[in-house]
Design a protein around this motif. Sequence first.
Motif, PDB file in Angstrom:
ATOM      1  N   HIS A   1      -0.487   5.576   9.082  1.00 26.64           N
ATOM      2  CA  HIS A   1       0.079   6.429   8.036  1.00 26.64           C
ATOM      3  C   HIS A   1      -0.892   7.558   7.700  1.00 26.64           C
ATOM      4  O   HIS A   1      -2.089   7.437   7.898  1.00 26.64           O
ATOM      5  N   SER A   2      -0.357   8.599   7.132  1.00 25.78           N
ATOM      6  CA  SER A   2      -1.205   9.651   6.579  1.00 25.78           C
ATOM      7  C   SER A   2      -1.098   9.551   5.058  1.00 25.78           C
ATOM      8  O   SER A   2      -0.390   8.705   4.540  1.00 25.78           O
ATOM      9  N   GLY A   3      -1.788  10.417   4.367  1.00 25.07           N
ATOM     10  CA  GLY A   3      -1.627  10.464   2.913  1.00 25.07           C
ATOM     11  C   GLY A   3      -2.747   9.847   2.108  1.00 25.07           C
ATOM     12  O   GLY A   3      -2.684   9.852   0.886  1.00 25.07           O
TER      13      GLY A   3
ATOM     14  N   ILE B   1       0.830  -1.203   0.000  1.00 26.65           N
ATOM     15  CA  ILE B   1       0.000   0.000   0.000  1.00 26.65           C
ATOM     16  C   ILE B   1       0.866   1.254   0.000  1.00 26.65           C
ATOM     17  O   ILE B   1       0.619   2.195  -0.765  1.00 26.65           O
ATOM     18  N   GLU B   2       1.886   1.266   0.823  1.00 24.10           N
ATOM     19  CA  GLU B   2       2.727   2.457   0.959  1.00 24.10           C
ATOM     20  C   GLU B   2       3.364   2.863  -0.366  1.00 24.10           C
ATOM     21  O   GLU B   2       3.373   4.049  -0.729  1.00 24.10           O
TER      22      GLU B   2
ATOM     23  N   VAL C   1      -5.835   9.280  -2.994  1.00 27.40           N
ATOM     24  CA  VAL C   1      -5.996   7.826  -2.885  1.00 27.40           C
ATOM     25  C   VAL C   1      -7.158   7.501  -1.958  1.00 27.40           C
ATOM     26  O   VAL C   1      -7.239   8.020  -0.836  1.00 27.40           O
ATOM     27  N   VAL C   2      -8.032   6.632  -2.442  1.00 29.75           N
ATOM     28  CA  VAL C   2      -9.087   6.046  -1.619  1.00 29.75           C
ATOM     29  C   VAL C   2      -8.666   4.601  -1.387  1.00 29.75           C
ATOM     30  O   VAL C   2      -8.585   3.809  -2.328  1.00 29.75           O
ATOM     31  N   LEU C   3      -8.366   4.280  -0.152  1.00 28.66           N
ATOM     32  CA  LEU C   3      -7.934   2.941   0.212  1.00 28.66           C
ATOM     33  C   LEU C   3      -9.180   2.109   0.468  1.00 28.66           C
ATOM     34  O   LEU C   3     -10.040   2.500   1.264  1.00 28.66           O
TER      35      LEU C   3
ATOM     36  N   GLY D   1     -10.149   8.851  13.600  1.00 29.36           N
ATOM     37  CA  GLY D   1     -10.195  10.309  13.678  1.00 29.36           C
ATOM     38  C   GLY D   1     -11.134  10.908  12.654  1.00 29.36           C
ATOM     39  O   GLY D   1     -12.253  10.453  12.484  1.00 29.36           O
ATOM     40  N   ASP D   2     -10.641  11.919  11.910  1.00 25.69           N
ATOM     41  CA  ASP D   2     -11.489  12.607  10.940  1.00 25.69           C
ATOM     42  C   ASP D   2     -11.292  12.098   9.512  1.00 25.69           C
ATOM     43  O   ASP D   2     -11.699  12.765   8.555  1.00 25.69           O
TER      44      ASP D   2
END
Length: 158
Positions: A63-65, A33-34, A44-46, A100-101
């Motif tokens: 991770h962020s992003g 994924i990274e 990116v929509v995971l 989170g958000d």
Amino acid sequence: MHAPGWLAVLPHGERIARSLRTAGVPVAVSEDIEAVVKAADRPVVLIGHFVGAPAAVRYAQTHSGIAALVLVTPVLGIWDGASNGLADLMDEVSFGPALGDLPTLWLHGSDDEIVPISDTRAGTDRIRGSAFEEHVVDGLLTDGEAVTRVLEFTRRVI
């Protein structure tokens, strides 16, 4: 058909990937994924589908992003069919931080006997953040319904 301005990344799930591609969505299926997220030239929509969901959620927790997370009939919470490695990953997810958000959509069918909704809900209740949405269909979730909901969700959040 106009391709959306985002990339769907799935760690597992060729069948749902095919359905997304048919709808014009650019898709990458990869356990790394990274690498895919870092190389992406668009949001990116995971998408965590079935046994790919724990890896997707764990990535989102650590991770962020990514722009959004979608969970399609996810194996989360309690699942008797999990291998030791999958069970360990599910535990990491369950005891990891909430999302989170991060815009997150959970899709499931009410009558799924392979991945019972009550078992999955035990997992989603632990990770849900402030931007968590769920859509439960009566009966079984079809690929067509999943793709429709993914497209509607991404139009709103990306």
